[in-house]
Design an enzyme around this catalytic site. Sequence first.
Site, PDB file in Angstrom:
ATOM      1  N   LYS A 118      -7.411 -27.925   9.490  1.00  0.00           N
ATOM      2  CA  LYS A 118      -8.180 -28.226  10.700  1.00  0.00           C
ATOM      3  C   LYS A 118      -8.763 -26.975  11.334  1.00  0.00           C
ATOM      4  O   LYS A 118      -9.853 -27.003  11.889  1.00  0.00           O
ATOM      5  CB  LYS A 118      -7.296 -28.949  11.735  1.00  0.00           C
ATOM      6  N   LYS A 201      -9.165 -37.191   0.797  1.00  0.00           N
ATOM      7  CA  LYS A 201      -8.521 -38.228   1.600  1.00  0.00           C
ATOM      8  C   LYS A 201      -9.558 -38.951   2.469  1.00  0.00           C
ATOM      9  O   LYS A 201     -10.488 -38.305   2.970  1.00  0.00           O
ATOM     10  CB  LYS A 201      -7.498 -37.496   2.488  1.00  0.00           C
ATOM     11  N   LYS A 204     -11.323 -39.584   9.356  1.00  0.00           N
ATOM     12  CA  LYS A 204     -12.332 -39.853  10.389  1.00  0.00           C
ATOM     13  C   LYS A 204     -13.308 -38.695  10.525  1.00  0.00           C
ATOM     14  O   LYS A 204     -14.372 -38.841  11.110  1.00  0.00           O
ATOM     15  CB  LYS A 204     -11.710 -40.223  11.741  1.00  0.00           C
TER      16      LYS A 204
HETATM   17  P1  TYM Z   1      -3.521 -39.539  12.595  1.00  0.00           P
HETATM   18  O1  TYM Z   1      -4.063 -40.142  13.837  1.00  0.00           O
HETATM   19  O2  TYM Z   1      -4.294 -38.505  11.895  1.00  0.00           O
HETATM   20  O3  TYM Z   1      -3.237 -40.679  11.523  1.00  0.00           O
HETATM   21  C1  TYM Z   1      -2.495 -41.821  11.890  1.00  0.00           C
HETATM   22  C2  TYM Z   1      -1.712 -42.355  10.693  1.00  0.00           C
HETATM   23  O4  TYM Z   1      -2.595 -42.708   9.639  1.00  0.00           O
HETATM   24  C3  TYM Z   1      -2.158 -42.110   8.427  1.00  0.00           C
HETATM   25  N1  TYM Z   1      -3.346 -41.802   7.608  1.00  0.00           N
HETATM   26  C4  TYM Z   1      -3.484 -42.205   6.337  1.00  0.00           C
HETATM   27  N2  TYM Z   1      -2.683 -42.934   5.535  1.00  0.00           N
HETATM   28  C5  TYM Z   1      -3.130 -43.187   4.277  1.00  0.00           C
HETATM   29  N3  TYM Z   1      -4.337 -42.744   3.819  1.00  0.00           N
HETATM   30  C6  TYM Z   1      -5.156 -42.015   4.593  1.00  0.00           C
HETATM   31  N4  TYM Z   1      -6.332 -41.601   4.146  1.00  0.00           N
HETATM   32  C7  TYM Z   1      -4.750 -41.714   5.920  1.00  0.00           C
HETATM   33  N5  TYM Z   1      -5.317 -41.023   6.956  1.00  0.00           N
HETATM   34  C8  TYM Z   1      -4.442 -41.089   7.973  1.00  0.00           C
HETATM   35  C9  TYM Z   1      -1.445 -40.834   8.866  1.00  0.00           C
HETATM   36  O5  TYM Z   1      -0.565 -40.390   7.868  1.00  0.00           O
HETATM   37  C10 TYM Z   1      -0.753 -41.317  10.113  1.00  0.00           C
HETATM   38  O6  TYM Z   1       0.468 -41.966   9.779  1.00  0.00           O
HETATM   39  N6  TYM Z   1       0.197 -36.382  13.471  1.00  0.00           N
HETATM   40  C11 TYM Z   1      -0.093 -37.800  13.409  1.00  0.00           C
HETATM   41  C12 TYM Z   1       0.036 -38.488  14.751  1.00  0.00           C
HETATM   42  C13 TYM Z   1       1.362 -38.346  15.383  1.00  0.00           C
HETATM   43  C14 TYM Z   1       2.587 -38.895  14.928  1.00  0.00           C
HETATM   44  C15 TYM Z   1       3.568 -38.515  15.875  1.00  0.00           C
HETATM   45  C16 TYM Z   1       2.942 -39.672  13.833  1.00  0.00           C
HETATM   46  C17 TYM Z   1       1.646 -37.654  16.508  1.00  0.00           C
HETATM   47  N7  TYM Z   1       2.962 -37.755  16.844  1.00  0.00           N
HETATM   48  C18 TYM Z   1       4.914 -38.874  15.734  1.00  0.00           C
HETATM   49  C19 TYM Z   1       4.272 -40.032  13.684  1.00  0.00           C
HETATM   50  C20 TYM Z   1       5.240 -39.650  14.641  1.00  0.00           C
HETATM   51  C21 TYM Z   1      -1.518 -37.913  12.895  1.00  0.00           C
HETATM   52  O7  TYM Z   1      -2.146 -36.965  12.570  1.00  0.00           O
HETATM   53  O8  TYM Z   1      -2.041 -39.102  12.909  1.00  0.00           O
END
Ligand code: TYM
Length: 342
Positions: A118, A201, A204
């Site tokens: 990032k 991957k 967004k």
């Molecule tokens: P974020 O918002 O980027 O993504 C949310 C969830 O979606 C999953 N994900 C995917 N799974 C499969 N294929 C993909 N291409 C894909 N893109 C995204 C992510 O693995 C995630 O589960 N850091 C986390 C947010 C967070 C969090 C937490 C999660 C903050 N605090 C505590 C668990 C527990 C994140 O970047 O989410």
Amino acid sequence: MAEASYTPRVFSGIQPSGNLHLGNYLGALKRFVDMQESDAQTIYCMVDLHAITVWQEPEKLRHATRELCAGFIAAGLDAKKSILFNQSQVAEHAQLAWIFNCVARMGWMKRMTQFKDKAGKNAENASLGLFGYPALMAADILVYHATHVPVGEDQKQHLELTRDIAMKFNHDYGVDFFPITEPVIEGAATRVMSLRDGSKKMSKSDPSDLSRINLTDDADTIAKKIRKAKTDPEPLPSEIDGLEARPEARNLVNIYAALADMSVEAVMADVGGRAFSEFKPMLADLAVAKLAPISDEMARLMRDVGEIDRILSQGADKARAIAAPILSQTYEIVGMVGAGVR
Ligand code: TYM
């Protein structure tokens, strides 16, 4: 103060930093709904404090947080069964994150691949919040003593860090206070790839909207994106092994399996040997059947923003009731005066 066994509790979060896409849905949200039906208490959070580690327009952030809540509910989460709230309403997350900033080591944080991705080439210009992101994530989880965290594969390293932070805290203070959380990375679609490039991957931040299916896409758009998805000229193989060196084919099969709640083996038994010209319309029909009702329901829920705000505020009250005593015990362990009377 020692606490050796923990009741099963599920926590996970999604950032309100843009549209929900198929990767978020299959890798996370759909799994949240499955886990809601288990015996464990389930807590799901819109992590707005994480979202601002990169610039967010305030009005867009507000809208995205409400829309994410609508997406949670439209996908099947129920505010009576799960606690649904946005992170900034429960200050205990940020308070525990500070303590964890003092537990985590610079060297650990520097190894985080998501920060490197990032921040890109210009890491000097990244926010301090982006660097500390995983410590806040550990706080999100551990402020509830959560035992299980459903996520996609890209979060694995962050969850390992969460375990390291819990272990170091317990070790340094000589307590058995924070649980060693289990990541739950399961199902056919833990890493959904871009529809335009099977080595990247689905995300967004990809500049091409054709690379992802958004949960707000209508039926025609979903069908068009699948029609245009990159593939190779061969028909689908009849055995799973035949998908090994064919990332685009494998991705579409995984998506089919996850949407249909089937194993990849069962999908291969059905579609092995078919040409993409036959398989893509099957996948498009399935995706539209599963996703269009979610996007319709999201649009309906967004017509009553007052109700969404009420759900978030009630969820935050319930979350705070769990987090506050755990934070004050943490303060007590760390040696903060007045912790016991909070
Ligand atoms: P974020 O918002 O980027 O993504 C949310 C969830 O979606 C999953 N994900 C995917 N799974 C499969 N294929 C993909 N291409 C894909 N893109 C995204 C992510 O693995 C995630 O589960 N850091 C986390 C947010 C967070 C969090 C937490 C999660 C903050 N605090 C505590 C668990 C527990 C994140 O970047 O989410």
